[in-house]
Each structure stands twice: as structure tokens, then as C-alpha cells.
Write a protein that holds these residues in place. Structure first.
Motif, PDB file in Angstrom:
ATOM      1  N   THR A   1     -25.376 -42.450  26.421  1.00 41.01           N
ATOM      2  CA  THR A   1     -26.095 -41.835  25.303  1.00 41.01           C
ATOM      3  C   THR A   1     -25.892 -42.636  24.030  1.00 41.01           C
ATOM      4  N   ARG A   2     -24.684 -43.149  23.832  1.00 38.41           N
ATOM      5  CA  ARG A   2     -24.420 -43.975  22.647  1.00 38.41           C
ATOM      6  C   ARG A   2     -25.224 -45.270  22.691  1.00 38.41           C
ATOM      7  N   ALA A   3     -25.327 -45.862  23.878  1.00 41.41           N
ATOM      8  CA  ALA A   3     -26.018 -47.150  24.014  1.00 41.41           C
ATOM      9  C   ALA A   3     -27.529 -47.015  23.950  1.00 41.41           C
ATOM     10  N   PHE A   4     -28.088 -45.983  24.602  1.00 42.76           N
ATOM     11  CA  PHE A   4     -29.535 -45.885  24.753  1.00 42.76           C
ATOM     12  C   PHE A   4     -30.189 -44.771  23.952  1.00 42.76           C
ATOM     13  N   GLY A   5     -29.390 -43.886  23.362  1.00 41.50           N
ATOM     14  CA  GLY A   5     -29.971 -42.818  22.561  1.00 41.50           C
ATOM     15  C   GLY A   5     -30.496 -41.644  23.358  1.00 41.50           C
ATOM     16  N   VAL A   6     -30.381 -41.707  24.679  1.00 42.60           N
ATOM     17  CA  VAL A   6     -30.764 -40.602  25.561  1.00 42.60           C
ATOM     18  C   VAL A   6     -29.698 -40.472  26.638  1.00 42.60           C
TER      19      VAL A   6
ATOM     20  N   SER B   1     -21.389 -50.972  26.159  1.00 42.16           N
ATOM     21  CA  SER B   1     -22.808 -51.213  26.361  1.00 42.16           C
ATOM     22  C   SER B   1     -23.078 -51.898  27.692  1.00 42.16           C
ATOM     23  N   GLU B   2     -22.181 -52.800  28.111  1.00 43.30           N
ATOM     24  CA  GLU B   2     -22.334 -53.467  29.401  1.00 43.30           C
ATOM     25  C   GLU B   2     -22.279 -52.444  30.534  1.00 43.30           C
ATOM     26  N   ILE B   3     -21.357 -51.494  30.417  1.00 45.83           N
ATOM     27  CA  ILE B   3     -21.237 -50.449  31.439  1.00 45.83           C
ATOM     28  C   ILE B   3     -22.499 -49.595  31.464  1.00 45.83           C
ATOM     29  N   ALA B   4     -22.977 -49.215  30.275  1.00 48.83           N
ATOM     30  CA  ALA B   4     -24.196 -48.413  30.196  1.00 48.83           C
ATOM     31  C   ALA B   4     -25.381 -49.165  30.800  1.00 48.83           C
ATOM     32  N   SER B   5     -25.447 -50.469  30.561  1.00 50.83           N
ATOM     33  CA  SER B   5     -26.541 -51.270  31.112  1.00 50.83           C
ATOM     34  C   SER B   5     -26.475 -51.318  32.631  1.00 50.83           C
ATOM     35  N   GLN B   6     -25.263 -51.426  33.193  1.00 49.78           N
ATOM     36  CA  GLN B   6     -25.096 -51.413  34.642  1.00 49.78           C
ATOM     37  C   GLN B   6     -25.574 -50.089  35.223  1.00 49.78           C
ATOM     38  N   VAL B   7     -25.243 -48.999  34.542  1.00 45.14           N
ATOM     39  CA  VAL B   7     -25.674 -47.674  34.998  1.00 45.14           C
ATOM     40  C   VAL B   7     -27.191 -47.567  34.922  1.00 45.14           C
TER      41      VAL B   7
ATOM     42  N   LEU C   1     -32.557 -45.017  11.724  1.00 40.00           N
ATOM     43  CA  LEU C   1     -31.926 -43.808  12.254  1.00 40.00           C
ATOM     44  C   LEU C   1     -31.992 -43.763  13.770  1.00 40.00           C
ATOM     45  N   GLN C   2     -30.908 -43.240  14.369  1.00 38.96           N
ATOM     46  CA  GLN C   2     -30.817 -43.083  15.811  1.00 38.96           C
ATOM     47  C   GLN C   2     -31.413 -41.733  16.232  1.00 38.96           C
ATOM     48  N   PRO C   3     -31.855 -41.605  17.480  1.00 39.23           N
ATOM     49  CA  PRO C   3     -32.300 -40.301  17.971  1.00 39.23           C
ATOM     50  C   PRO C   3     -31.189 -39.266  17.844  1.00 39.23           C
ATOM     51  N   GLY C   4     -31.553 -38.079  17.391  1.00 38.16           N
ATOM     52  CA  GLY C   4     -30.588 -36.989  17.319  1.00 38.16           C
ATOM     53  C   GLY C   4     -29.783 -36.916  16.044  1.00 38.16           C
ATOM     54  N   GLU C   5     -29.921 -37.879  15.132  1.00 35.00           N
ATOM     55  CA  GLU C   5     -29.160 -37.836  13.887  1.00 35.00           C
ATOM     56  C   GLU C   5     -29.811 -36.845  12.910  1.00 35.00           C
ATOM     57  N   HIS C   6     -28.999 -35.927  12.377  1.00 34.05           N
ATOM     58  CA  HIS C   6     -29.499 -34.976  11.388  1.00 34.05           C
ATOM     59  C   HIS C   6     -29.682 -35.690  10.047  1.00 34.05           C
TER      60      HIS C   6
END
Length: 293
Positions: free
Chosen positions: A227-232, A179-185, A73-78
Motif C-alpha cells: 500500500t505504501r509503494a503503490f497507493g492501493v 519497494s522491491e518487495i512490493a514490486s515482487q508481490v 498528494l498520495q491516494p488516501g491523504e486527508h
């Protein structure tokens, strides 16, 4: 004859600085009337049924979980669960959190939450989970230092197998790009934490906006991808990195709390102390006292 000196070779492991936490890992046997209400939490969860059958609902989709089936399960999933057969049920549950960006990104791209007993992921991690289950069952021994080191070893093995298997499963090109974009951020946010300057909530917003502009996307789009890539969210990630740096500095006995406050960019020591207490529930001085008596 002149003897030529052989070419020297040197191999080094990369520097690593990662933090993980495990919460409420438990092995439990319940009767046929047992259920757990709908809830969510900001951490990852592995749930494995060992005996009996569980009805497990994630974001309004229900699954029949048989022995050997597991959920990631991912963070935030009900989610909620209950015994679905007349007999009772035995299951193992492990909650964890990690700040290693590449691992969080892989976990965030997990193609689904339900993995049957014959799935590649379940087959790969089941031997490690069995080790953890055995260590959990020996709860009194787990208080001993040697046993705790065995638990840490098994957890690192679990994370290694998880990351390797998820790397093979995650083949979505669109997801990879996001995910590559999220990693750059994430890299830019970590660099921002290392820079000295006044720290405030508005600075966090400006930092995220600057990172979004650097990768060519709007702040809202970056928030979604991150948020999708890292869960936060990016702001939560910034806070995590700032807390991590604060803890490392507080463990250095040569630095005063005021020195650390300045290094982290706070206007004054009181501001830093209030923020640290919001993060951890204790003052910087109390945290430091646990390491330096």
C-alpha cells in the motif's frame, strides 16, 4: 574474394500495456472567502498555485502555498485548503491514476508532498504543467480530436518527467528494499490474474498470502509495504488487474461474454456480470457495445 554478410541488428521497444485516467483537471480563480473542506480520494493529485496564496493542510500539517509552489498528494491523504490572503487566488488541479507498477511505486516513494517553486521536482514538471494549463483554458478546443491528442501527449510527458525526477530524489535504502518487495508481490499478483481457476474473495486472500510467503514476510507486512509503494492494497490491485484483463477481452469480438467469464475463472456468467457492474457501473454487454456496434 568472398564477401562476408554483415551482422544483422534489430532493436525493439518493450511490449507495454498500461492504463491511466485523469479526473477533474481544472483551472480556477476564487475569491478571498473560498475554501475546500477536509476530504480524501483514492487517486493522485497535483495542485499548483498560479496567483495569490493558499493555506493547504495535509494530514494535520499546514503549509503556506505561494505562486509556483505545488503539492503531489498520495491516494488516501486527508487534505483541505483555503485562500489565506485578502486577494483571491488562481490555482490548477489535476487528479490522475495509473496502473503502471513501477510508476506507482515511484509516486508512492515521493519523499514529501509539498514542493516549493524552486524545488527540483517543480522546476522539472512546471513547463509540462504550463502546457496542460493552456490546453485546459482552451476548453472548447479540447473537445476536438486533435486537441485531445495534444492533451494525451502532454500527460505522457508529465508522467515521464515525474518518473525521471522522482527516481533521482528517492534514495532511501530502507524504502528501496520495501519497494522491491512490493514490486515482487505485484508481479506475482499479475501472474495469478493470468492463471485460470475459480475466482472468489477467498482466492484473493490465498493469492496474497502465497505471495507474502514467497517473499518471506507476513501478509500484514506485505499489505503495509504494498500500500505504501503503490497507493492501493494488494486486493485492490488484484481487482484492477482483473478489470483491465476483462476490458481487453471484451474488446475482442471473437469471444462471447461466457467465454470471457470462463477465462477469468468465474463460476458462471452471472457472477462475472455482477462483478463487472460493481467495478464499472455497467454490464459487460453494454461496455462491449460501445466498441462493437
Amino acid at each position: 574474394m568472398e564477401q562476408k554478410e554483415g551482422r544483422k541488428r534489430e532493436y525493439m521497444l518493450p511490449d507495454m500495456d498500461s492504463t491511466f485516467r485523469v479526473f477533474g483537471a481544472h483551472l480556477r480563480t476564487v475569491d478571498r472567502d473560498w475554501s475546500y473542506p477536509l476530504h480524501k480520494h483514492p487517486i493522485f493529485e497535483i495542485n499548483l498555485v498560479l496567483a495569490g496564496t493558499q493555506e493547504f493542510t495535509v494530514e494535520r500539517t499546514s503549509y503556506k502555498q505561494l505562486p509556483g509552489d505545488l503539492f503531489l498528494l498520495q491516494p488516501g491523504e486527508h487534505h483541505k485548503s483555503q485562500v489565506s490572503e485578502e486577494e483571491g487566488m488562481t490555482y490548477y488541479c489535476l487528479h490522475f491514476d495509473v496502473d503502471e507498477p513501477s510508476f506507482r511505486e515511484l509516486l508512492g516513494r515521493s519523499p514529501r508532498c509539498f514542493y516549493p517553486s524552486d524545488s527540483d521536482l517543480t522546476i522539472a514538471i512546471r513547463p509540462v504543467l504550463d502546457k496542460l494549463i493552456e490546453l485546459t483554458a482552451a476548453h472548447e478546443a479540447a473537445l476536438q480530436t486533435e486537441a485531445r491528442m495534444h492533451i494525451l501527449s502532454a500527460l505522457f510527458e508529465l508522467f515521464a518527467v515525474l518518473s525521471g525526477t522522482l527516481s533521482k530524489l528517492n534514495k532511501d535504502p530502507a524504502g528501496l528494499k520495501s519497494s522491491e518487495i512490493a514490486s515482487q508481490v505485484a508481479v506475482m499478483l499479475e501472474q495469478a490474474v493470468d492463471q485460470v481457476g475459480n475466482h472468489s474473495d477467498s482466492d484473493d486472500k490465498d493469492t496474497i498470502a502465497s505471495a507474502a510467503a514467497a517473499v518471506g514476510y507476513s501478509t500484514s507486512s506485505v499489505n503495509r509495504m504494498f500500500t505504501r509503494a503503490f497507493g492501493v492494497s494488494p486486493r485492490q490491485y488484484l481487482s484492477t488487474m482483473m478489470l483491465k484483463k476483462a476490458k481487453l477481452l471484451l474488446m475482442d469480438p471473437e469471444l462471447t461474454v461466457e467465454d470471457i467469464s470462463t477465462r477469468l475463472g468465474y463460476n458462471n456468467i452471472a457472477h462475472f456480470s455482477r462483478q463487472f457492474k460493481r467495478w464499472t457501473g455497467e454490464s459487460p454487454s453494454l461496455f462491449r457495445a460501445r466498441f462493437h456496434e
